[in-house]
Design a protein around this motif. Structure first.
Motif, short mmCIF file in Angstrom:
data_model
loop_
_atom_site.label_atom_id
_atom_site.label_comp_id
_atom_site.label_asym_id
_atom_site.label_seq_id
_atom_site.Cartn_x
_atom_site.Cartn_y
_atom_site.Cartn_z
N LEU A 60 -15.52 -4.77 -19.16
CA LEU A 60 -15.42 -3.57 -18.31
C LEU A 60 -15.22 -3.96 -16.86
CD1 LEU A 60 -15.60 -0.52 -17.78
CD2 LEU A 60 -18.09 -0.81 -17.65
N ILE A 61 -16.02 -4.88 -16.35
CA ILE A 61 -15.92 -5.28 -14.94
C ILE A 61 -14.59 -5.95 -14.65
CG2 ILE A 61 -16.91 -6.83 -13.20
CD1 ILE A 61 -19.67 -6.15 -14.51
N LEU A 62 -14.16 -6.87 -15.53
CA LEU A 62 -12.87 -7.53 -15.33
C LEU A 62 -11.72 -6.52 -15.39
CD1 LEU A 62 -13.19 -10.83 -17.38
CD2 LEU A 62 -12.86 -10.62 -14.91
N GLY A 63 -11.76 -5.62 -16.36
CA GLY A 63 -10.69 -4.62 -16.49
C GLY A 63 -10.59 -3.72 -15.27
N LEU A 64 -11.73 -3.23 -14.81
CA LEU A 64 -11.71 -2.36 -13.63
C LEU A 64 -11.30 -3.12 -12.37
CD1 LEU A 64 -14.93 -0.21 -14.19
CD2 LEU A 64 -12.55 0.49 -14.48
N ALA A 65 -11.80 -4.34 -12.22
CA ALA A 65 -11.46 -5.14 -11.04
C ALA A 65 -9.97 -5.47 -11.01
CB ALA A 65 -12.29 -6.41 -11.00
N MET A 66 -9.43 -5.90 -12.15
CA MET A 66 -8.02 -6.30 -12.18
C MET A 66 -7.09 -5.11 -11.95
SD MET A 66 -8.16 -9.11 -15.25
CE MET A 66 -6.44 -9.61 -15.16
N THR A 67 -7.35 -4.00 -12.63
CA THR A 67 -6.46 -2.85 -12.43
C THR A 67 -6.62 -2.28 -11.03
OG1 THR A 67 -8.10 -1.41 -13.49
CG2 THR A 67 -6.30 -2.20 -14.86
N SER A 68 -7.81 -2.30 -10.48
CA SER A 68 -8.02 -1.83 -9.11
C SER A 68 -7.26 -2.70 -8.11
CB SER A 68 -9.51 -1.82 -8.75
OG SER A 68 -10.19 -0.91 -9.56
N MET A 69 -7.33 -4.01 -8.30
CA MET A 69 -6.59 -4.91 -7.40
C MET A 69 -5.09 -4.69 -7.51
SD MET A 69 -8.62 -8.52 -7.26
CE MET A 69 -8.85 -8.75 -9.01
N ALA A 70 -4.61 -4.45 -8.72
CA ALA A 70 -3.17 -4.22 -8.90
C ALA A 70 -2.73 -2.96 -8.17
CB ALA A 70 -2.83 -4.11 -10.38
N VAL A 71 -3.58 -1.95 -8.14
CA VAL A 71 -3.22 -0.69 -7.49
C VAL A 71 -3.46 -0.72 -5.99
CG1 VAL A 71 -3.83 1.76 -7.36
CG2 VAL A 71 -3.61 0.66 -9.58
N PHE A 72 -4.65 -1.17 -5.57
CA PHE A 72 -5.05 -1.02 -4.17
C PHE A 72 -4.67 -2.19 -3.27
CE2 PHE A 72 -8.16 1.73 -6.40
CZ PHE A 72 -7.71 2.92 -5.88
N LEU A 73 -4.41 -3.36 -3.83
CA LEU A 73 -4.06 -4.50 -2.98
C LEU A 73 -2.57 -4.77 -2.95
CD1 LEU A 73 -6.93 -7.00 -3.79
CD2 LEU A 73 -6.74 -5.41 -1.89
N THR A 74 -1.78 -3.80 -3.36
CA THR A 74 -0.33 -3.95 -3.30
C THR A 74 0.09 -3.94 -1.85
OG1 THR A 74 -0.10 -2.85 -5.41
CG2 THR A 74 1.85 -2.94 -4.01
N ARG A 75 0.83 -4.95 -1.49
CA ARG A 75 1.29 -5.05 -0.11
C ARG A 75 2.41 -4.05 0.11
NH1 ARG A 75 2.59 -10.82 2.20
NH2 ARG A 75 0.34 -10.87 2.03
N ARG A 76 2.20 -3.19 1.08
CA ARG A 76 3.22 -2.20 1.43
C ARG A 76 3.75 -2.55 2.81
NH1 ARG A 76 -0.90 0.28 -1.25
NH2 ARG A 76 -0.30 1.47 -3.08
N PRO A 77 5.06 -2.43 2.99
CA PRO A 77 5.61 -2.76 4.29
C PRO A 77 5.17 -1.77 5.35
CG PRO A 77 7.30 -1.85 2.86
CD PRO A 77 6.06 -2.03 2.02
N GLY A 78 4.91 -2.30 6.53
CA GLY A 78 4.53 -1.46 7.67
C GLY A 78 5.76 -0.82 8.29
N PRO A 79 5.58 -0.04 9.32
CA PRO A 79 6.71 0.58 9.98
C PRO A 79 7.65 -0.48 10.55
CG PRO A 79 4.62 1.41 10.85
CD PRO A 79 4.31 0.31 9.92
N GLY A 80 8.92 -0.32 10.25
CA GLY A 80 9.93 -1.23 10.79
C GLY A 80 10.08 -2.52 10.02
N GLN A 81 9.32 -2.73 8.93
CA GLN A 81 9.44 -3.93 8.14
C GLN A 81 10.29 -3.64 6.92
OE1 GLN A 81 5.43 -5.03 7.23
NE2 GLN A 81 5.18 -6.20 9.10
N PRO A 82 11.11 -4.61 6.51
CA PRO A 82 11.96 -4.39 5.33
C PRO A 82 11.11 -4.39 4.05
CG PRO A 82 12.19 -6.63 6.10
CD PRO A 82 11.32 -5.91 7.11
N LYS A 83 11.57 -3.63 3.06
CA LYS A 83 10.90 -3.59 1.78
C LYS A 83 11.27 -4.84 0.99
CE LYS A 83 10.75 1.39 1.44
NZ LYS A 83 11.09 2.55 0.65
N THR A 84 10.27 -5.50 0.40
CA THR A 84 10.51 -6.69 -0.40
C THR A 84 9.88 -6.49 -1.76
OG1 THR A 84 8.50 -7.75 0.37
CG2 THR A 84 10.54 -8.23 1.58
N GLN A 85 10.34 -7.24 -2.73
CA GLN A 85 9.80 -7.17 -4.09
C GLN A 85 8.81 -8.25 -4.29
OE1 GLN A 85 10.47 -5.27 -6.94
NE2 GLN A 85 11.53 -3.75 -5.75
#
Length: 85
Positions: A60-85
């Motif tokens: 349970l802890i590993l599943g919640l931690a891993m899926t949470s990190m996948a969702v919430f720690l996704t790097r999103r480009p800031g203003p004026g930064q190019p989108k990367t994959q």
């Protein structure tokens, strides 16, 4: 099982999208293992995973931690930064 997930995670960590996919898929598997541990009779032949209360909490802890990190720690480009994959 944990060693296989660790090896897959190291291999997938070469790219951000690979790491995110590994976290999401691995987390989903661990959550499925948790559900399996909740519903399976521990004395039956269907208990192909050696589950107990400690295993259920770990999954349970590993599943919640891993899926949470996948969702919430996704790097999103800031203003004026190019989108990367």
């Amino acid at each position: 099982m944990h060693l296989l997930f660790g090896a897959a995670a190291l291999w997938q960590a070469r790219t951000a999208s690979g790491a995110r996919s590994c976290l999401m898929i691995g987390g989903a598997f661990y959550l499925a293992f948790w559900v399996h541990g909740l519903i399976i009779n521990r004395d039956s032949a269907a208990n192909f995973l050696p589950v107990n209360n400690d295993s259920n909490w770990l999954h349970l802890i590993l599943g919640l931690a891993m899926t949470s990190m996948a969702v919430f720690l996704t790097r999103r480009p800031g203003p004026g930064q190019p989108k990367t994959q």
